[in-house]
Design a protein around this motif. Structure first.
Motif, PDB file in Angstrom:
ATOM      1  N   LEU A 116       0.814  -1.227   0.000  1.00  0.00           N
ATOM      2  CA  LEU A 116       0.000   0.000   0.000  1.00  0.00           C
ATOM      3  C   LEU A 116       0.839   1.266   0.000  1.00  0.00           C
ATOM      4  N   SER A 168      -5.815  -2.981  15.920  1.00  0.00           N
ATOM      5  CA  SER A 168      -6.736  -3.781  15.116  1.00  0.00           C
ATOM      6  C   SER A 168      -6.621  -3.373  13.650  1.00  0.00           C
ATOM      7  N   GLY A 169      -6.603  -4.353  12.761  1.00  0.00           N
ATOM      8  CA  GLY A 169      -6.624  -4.066  11.333  1.00  0.00           C
ATOM      9  C   GLY A 169      -5.272  -3.902  10.675  1.00  0.00           C
ATOM     10  N   VAL A 170      -4.184  -4.063  11.435  1.00  0.00           N
ATOM     11  CA  VAL A 170      -2.854  -3.913  10.837  1.00  0.00           C
ATOM     12  C   VAL A 170      -2.445  -5.152  10.030  1.00  0.00           C
ATOM     13  N   LYS A 172      -2.307  -8.641  11.549  1.00  0.00           N
ATOM     14  CA  LYS A 172      -1.666  -9.706  12.328  1.00  0.00           C
ATOM     15  C   LYS A 172      -2.148 -11.075  11.851  1.00  0.00           C
ATOM     16  N   SER A 173      -3.477 -11.221  11.787  1.00  0.00           N
ATOM     17  CA  SER A 173      -4.036 -12.520  11.387  1.00  0.00           C
ATOM     18  C   SER A 173      -3.669 -12.840   9.946  1.00  0.00           C
ATOM     19  N   SER A 174      -3.646 -11.818   9.084  1.00  0.00           N
ATOM     20  CA  SER A 174      -3.309 -12.046   7.673  1.00  0.00           C
ATOM     21  C   SER A 174      -1.872 -12.524   7.526  1.00  0.00           C
ATOM     22  N   HIS A 198     -13.415  -9.284   9.453  1.00  0.00           N
ATOM     23  CA  HIS A 198     -12.873 -10.267  10.396  1.00  0.00           C
ATOM     24  C   HIS A 198     -12.138  -9.519  11.486  1.00  0.00           C
ATOM     25  N   THR A 200     -10.075 -10.494  15.290  1.00  0.00           N
ATOM     26  CA  THR A 200      -9.706 -11.566  16.211  1.00  0.00           C
ATOM     27  C   THR A 200     -10.228 -11.238  17.603  1.00  0.00           C
TER      28      THR A 200
HETATM   29  N1  LIG Z   1      -3.289  -4.258   1.110  1.00  0.00           N
HETATM   30  C1  LIG Z   1      -3.073  -5.094   2.119  1.00  0.00           C
HETATM   31  N2  LIG Z   1      -4.082  -5.387   2.959  1.00  0.00           N
HETATM   32  C2  LIG Z   1      -3.834  -6.231   3.979  1.00  0.00           C
HETATM   33  C3  LIG Z   1      -2.559  -6.817   4.179  1.00  0.00           C
HETATM   34  N3  LIG Z   1      -2.621  -7.589   5.292  1.00  0.00           N
HETATM   35  C4  LIG Z   1      -3.892  -7.503   5.751  1.00  0.00           C
HETATM   36  N4  LIG Z   1      -4.638  -6.698   4.964  1.00  0.00           N
HETATM   37  C5  LIG Z   1      -6.049  -6.357   5.139  1.00  0.00           C
HETATM   38  O1  LIG Z   1      -6.207  -5.632   6.343  1.00  0.00           O
HETATM   39  C6  LIG Z   1      -7.443  -5.967   6.988  1.00  0.00           C
HETATM   40  C7  LIG Z   1      -7.189  -6.390   8.420  1.00  0.00           C
HETATM   41  O2  LIG Z   1      -6.409  -7.566   8.426  1.00  0.00           O
HETATM   42  P1  LIG Z   1      -6.380  -8.563   9.686  1.00  0.00           P
HETATM   43  O3  LIG Z   1      -5.352  -9.596   9.379  1.00  0.00           O
HETATM   44  O4  LIG Z   1      -7.731  -9.032  10.049  1.00  0.00           O
HETATM   45  O5  LIG Z   1      -5.860  -7.578  10.819  1.00  0.00           O
HETATM   46  P2  LIG Z   1      -5.641  -7.898  12.372  1.00  0.00           P
HETATM   47  O6  LIG Z   1      -4.415  -7.150  12.784  1.00  0.00           O
HETATM   48  O7  LIG Z   1      -5.615  -9.357  12.602  1.00  0.00           O
HETATM   49  O8  LIG Z   1      -6.911  -7.239  13.046  1.00  0.00           O
HETATM   50  P3  LIG Z   1      -7.606  -7.641  14.482  1.00  0.00           P
HETATM   51  O9  LIG Z   1      -7.797  -9.109  14.493  1.00  0.00           O
HETATM   52  O10 LIG Z   1      -8.876  -6.867  14.514  1.00  0.00           O
HETATM   53  O11 LIG Z   1      -6.639  -7.185  15.525  1.00  0.00           O
HETATM   54  C8  LIG Z   1      -8.064  -7.059   6.128  1.00  0.00           C
HETATM   55  O12 LIG Z   1      -9.029  -6.477   5.303  1.00  0.00           O
HETATM   56  C9  LIG Z   1      -6.905  -7.598   5.320  1.00  0.00           C
HETATM   57  O13 LIG Z   1      -7.308  -8.121   4.079  1.00  0.00           O
HETATM   58  C10 LIG Z   1      -1.502  -6.473   3.267  1.00  0.00           C
HETATM   59  O14 LIG Z   1      -0.353  -6.917   3.351  1.00  0.00           O
HETATM   60  N5  LIG Z   1      -1.830  -5.603   2.268  1.00  0.00           N
END
Ligand SMILES: Nc1nc2c(ncn2[C@@H]2O[C@H](COP(=O)(O)OP(=O)(O)OP(=O)(O)O)[C@@H](O)[C@H]2O)c(=O)[nH]1
Ligand SMILES: [Mg+2]
Ligand SMILES: [Zn+2]
Length: 302
Positions: A116, A168-170, A172-174, A198, A200
């Motif tokens: 991004l 949240s949303g950074v 982590k899960s991805s 989604h 967590t």
């Molecule tokens: N463009 C882009 N989007 C990403 C990337 N990794 C994750 N996302 C998007 O970011 C959003 C949040 O991703 P998650 O993996 O759920 O984030 P998280 O940190 O686990 O969030 P919480 O579980 O709420 O703490 C999702 O819509 C993903 O598709 C990436 O490397 N690039």
């Protein structure tokens, strides 16, 4: 133990078999990452968690009342994840790094979503990371979406039990899903928030390799994090670059606030110490003092 949903626990034995289990007795407050002793109750065909084995480390957050609440146990590394979006809150990053320092475990910064980053955003985040690199922290710029630098990330996770923490949303899960196929399946069935995203809701542990030598723990995103920093050296609160300067202060018990001959203040003045990291140190001191005060009279530091 893999996960806890209230009193509903998920445990895995040495052979890799997963069981649903219940804590036996009120005193068993196991958290993700705990090593536990279990027994099978044939009468109810249930697995009971009877005992938590001694913890090598426990990442704890401070509640508003100043009490420590365990988040995960037995981790050897903290992977603090940030992204261009949501905008990074460096104070949260610093608090996690402070927690890692107080536990004596390794810390790693992961800038996710590198796909991004346009030129401007890249420059801004690189500035942020520069302060951490200067302090000696390892930083990896990666992307769960494009797969960029995931091999570097995996190498940094090798041999560790790492907990992924951050806002949240950074991603982590991805990131974990990109590294561990089993996690990709588990997150696919997870709960969604009001906007259908989604998110967590409880920590979960995954093996990173078949040998069980490396593991990843996914954790819920936070809005804020106050480390339980009871055991910390108040003179530095885990700021490694302040630690390095402190021996040059005139006073051995220097708090680096307004003392004469303070090497830390001199470094901020000379711009060799990152001013924002120093501000973070001051804020964390206040948090530390407030938490001490919340725990009762007579415990406030100076
Ligand atoms: N463009 C882009 N989007 C990403 C990337 N990794 C994750 N996302 C998007 O970011 C959003 C949040 O991703 P998650 O993996 O759920 O984030 P998280 O940190 O686990 O969030 P919480 O579980 O709420 O703490 C999702 O819509 C993903 O598709 C990436 O490397 N690039
Ligand atoms: Mg998540
Ligand atoms: Zn000083």
């Amino acid at each position: 133990m893999i996960a806890a949903f209230g009193r509903h626990l998920l445990v895995r034995d040495a052979q890799g078999v997963t069981y649903e289990a219940r804590p036996f007795g009120r005193r068993v407050q196991a958290v993700c990452g705990d090593r536990v002793r279990c027994a099978h109750d044939p009468a109810h065909d249930e697995v009971h968690v009877n005992e938590i084995l001694p913890r090598r480390s426990v990442l704890a957050r401070a509640t508003v009342r100043g009490e420590a609440e365990a988040v995960v146990a037995n981790v050897t590394q903290l992977a603090v994840v940030i992204a261009p979006l949501p905008l990074p809150d460096p104070f949260i990053v610093d608090r996690y790094l402070c927690a890692a320092a107080s536990l004596g475990i390794d810390a790693l910064l992961v800038l996710n979503k590198s796909d991004l980053l346009d030129a401007d955003a890249l420059a801004a985040t690189e500035d942020l990371l520069a302060a951490y690199r200067a302090a000696g922290y390892r930083c990896i710029t990666a992307s769960a979406a494009s797969g960029a630098a995931l091999a570097d990330l995996r190498a940094a996770l090798d041999g560790h039990t790492s907990v992924f923490v951050g806002q949240s949303g950074v991603g982590k899960s991805s990131l974990i899903a990109a590294l561990v196929p089993e996690a990709a399946i588990a997150t696919g069935e997870l709960d969604r928030d009001a906007e259908g995203r989604h998110t967590t809701t409880s920590s979960r542990r995954y093996d990173l390799d078949a040998t069980h030598a490396s593991a990843l723990i996914d954790s819920p995103g936070v809005r804020d994090f106050a480390p339980s920093i009871d055991s910390l050296e108040p003179a530095s609160l885990g700021f490694v670059e302040i630690d390095r300067l402190a021996p040059s202060c005139r006073f051995a018990d220097c708090r680096h606030l307004r003392e004469p001959g303070c090497a830390v203040l001199a470094a901020v003045e000379a711009e060799t110490l990152d001013a924002r990291r120093y501000e973070s140190y001051r804020r964390l001191r206040r948090v530390f003092n407030d938490l001490q005060a919340a725990r009762g009279p007579g415990r406030r530091e100076r």
